[in-house]
Design a protein around this motif. Structure first.
Motif, PDB file in Angstrom:
ATOM      1  N   GLU A  18       0.787  -1.240   0.000  1.00 27.64           N
ATOM      2  CA  GLU A  18       0.000   0.000   0.000  1.00 27.64           C
ATOM      3  C   GLU A  18       0.815   1.284   0.000  1.00 27.64           C
ATOM      4  O   GLU A  18       0.287   2.332  -0.339  1.00 27.64           O
ATOM      5  N   SER A  19       2.103   1.198   0.370  1.00 30.07           N
ATOM      6  CA  SER A  19       2.871   2.448   0.543  1.00 30.07           C
ATOM      7  C   SER A  19       4.336   2.241   0.175  1.00 30.07           C
ATOM      8  O   SER A  19       4.812   1.113   0.069  1.00 30.07           O
ATOM      9  N   ARG A  22       5.937   0.223   2.795  1.00 27.75           N
ATOM     10  CA  ARG A  22       5.675  -1.223   2.718  1.00 27.75           C
ATOM     11  C   ARG A  22       6.581  -1.865   1.668  1.00 27.75           C
ATOM     12  O   ARG A  22       7.116  -2.958   1.874  1.00 27.75           O
ATOM     13  N   ASP A  96       6.905  -5.042  12.826  1.00 26.45           N
ATOM     14  CA  ASP A  96       6.234  -3.777  12.501  1.00 26.45           C
ATOM     15  C   ASP A  96       5.049  -3.541  13.432  1.00 26.45           C
ATOM     16  O   ASP A  96       5.196  -2.963  14.495  1.00 26.45           O
ATOM     17  N   ARG A  97       3.854  -3.950  13.055  1.00 25.03           N
ATOM     18  CA  ARG A  97       2.658  -3.738  13.880  1.00 25.03           C
ATOM     19  C   ARG A  97       2.555  -4.831  14.946  1.00 25.03           C
ATOM     20  O   ARG A  97       3.203  -5.864  14.838  1.00 25.03           O
ATOM     21  N   ARG A 156      -0.784   6.425  16.515  1.00 24.56           N
ATOM     22  CA  ARG A 156      -0.703   7.804  16.017  1.00 24.56           C
ATOM     23  C   ARG A 156      -2.011   8.556  16.287  1.00 24.56           C
ATOM     24  O   ARG A 156      -1.989   9.742  16.593  1.00 24.56           O
ATOM     25  N   ASN A 206       0.520   8.646   7.292  1.00 25.02           N
ATOM     26  CA  ASN A 206       1.728   8.176   6.590  1.00 25.02           C
ATOM     27  C   ASN A 206       2.032   9.075   5.387  1.00 25.02           C
ATOM     28  O   ASN A 206       1.234   9.942   5.013  1.00 25.02           O
ATOM     29  N   ASP A 239       6.673   8.400   8.434  1.00 21.25           N
ATOM     30  CA  ASP A 239       7.468   7.448   7.633  1.00 21.25           C
ATOM     31  C   ASP A 239       8.848   8.026   7.309  1.00 21.25           C
ATOM     32  O   ASP A 239       9.846   7.368   7.477  1.00 21.25           O
TER      33      ASP A 239
END
Ligand code: AHR
Length: 322
Positions: A18-19, A22, A96-97, A156, A206, A239
């Protein structure tokens, strides 16, 4: 960090693509867990769906991998899959998460970012900026959230909710852009139609959503920047990808708080420690930085601890790995 004499098979369940962040984390995993380094990496792209990640874990168990590495899209809903892995005797490392479980013994270790601290640092910067620039009045905030229920969103967002209450900021709307650029743009366009004159700050969870938000601002003829009394809108992001830092240097992003995606090498060290029978820490946090081009705020304080704010430069951008 090369394994000698034995090849380890690691099944990695990635969230998706998605980013920029990522994509960089996927490259870090593929570079680290290479054949040359003594690994056999089975990479599964979950396409942003928890059910795909659960299926991947089951397949890794069937394949008898040595380790399962999971980057969980959301925090809840993992108990059965992790129990199956534990019953099969396969250590699971979360990256990460985070995951929320009643039984923390269902995974071996976690390695990632302190998302709440990232949010606290971003909000501390905003508070200091508003004081320094004497623009603290009537702060309307558009809050563009990441994937609901993900650790990155939860940490966040909670930081912003608490800071808004403490400082009298007005969150006009919290809306998810799913960490994706196109959705960030879409939600910003809709919010600008509704609250154009009241938005002073856009808090994007992000960089990719910030890129979309900035596109929407520019198309509406609004400058992203720090001159709020002159009609600019201040964009906050997370990020610190290379493009995010370029935007920071140009003043389009006012402050960008780092989230480090390069977890491959640290993860490999952790696996090697486990292979060598060492005890590893259950929770392993990264140190992260914060970047801005606004020179009056050179440090922020969160819970009595001071964190430097780096003034972004060409050198910093050149050295950026992602
Ligand atoms: O979990 C890390 C977050 O997920 C990053 O901030 C974001 O860019 C990514 O998609």
């Amino acid at each position: 960090m090369v394994l000698r004499g034995k090849q380890l098979t690691v099944g990695f369940s990635q969230i998706g693509a998605e980013s920029d962040w990522r994509l960089a984390s996927s490259v870090s995993m593929e570079d680290t867990f290479s054949i040359d380094n003594g690994y056999n990496l089975i990479f599964d792209n979950g396409q942003q769906k928890q059910e795909n990640q659960i299926k991947a874990i089951r397949e890794f168990i069937d394949q008898g991998v040595d380790y399962i590495v999971l980057d969980p899209i959301v925090e809840t809903g993992w108990t059965s899959s992790l129990r199956e892995a534990k019953e099969a005797g396969i250590p699971v490392i979360i990256v990460d998460r985070e995951v929320r479980l009643d039984d923390e013994d269902l995974y071996t270790a976690w390695l990632g970012s302190d998302f709440r601290l990232e949010g606290d640092r971003a909000c501390a910067w905003l508070k200091d900026f508003l004081q320094e620039s004497r623009q603290g009045e009537d702060i309307g905030i558009l809050h563009v959230q990441g994937t609901p229920g993900s650790s990155a969103q939860i940490g966040r967002s909670e930081a912003l909710f608490d800071a808004a209450e403490a400082n009298g900021w007005n969150i006009l709307q919290s809306v998810s852009g799913d960490f994706v650029q196109a959705k960030g743009k879409e939600v910003a366009e809709a919010a600008l139609r509704e609250y154009a004159d009241r938005i002073k700050v856009i808090y994007c969870e992000n960089d990719n959503m910030a890129y979309g938000v900035i596109e929407a601002l520019q198309e509406a003829g609004i400058r992203p920047g720090t001159n709020l009394s002159g009609g600019e809108i201040l964009v906050i992001s997370f990020d610190s990808a290379r493009k995010g830092l370029e935007y920071t240097m140009e003043g389009k992003i006012a402050v960008d708080t780092e989230c480090n995606p390069m977890y491959g090498p640290a993860l490999s060290r952790l696996i090697l420690d486990l292979e060598n029978g060492k005890t590893v820490e259950k929770k392993n946090y990264y140190d992260e930085e914060q970047f801005s081009a606004y020179e009056p705020v050179l440090a922020v304080t969160v819970e009595q601890k001071e964190y430097p704010v780096m003034i972004v430069s060409e050198d910093i951008i050149r050295e950026r790995a992602y």
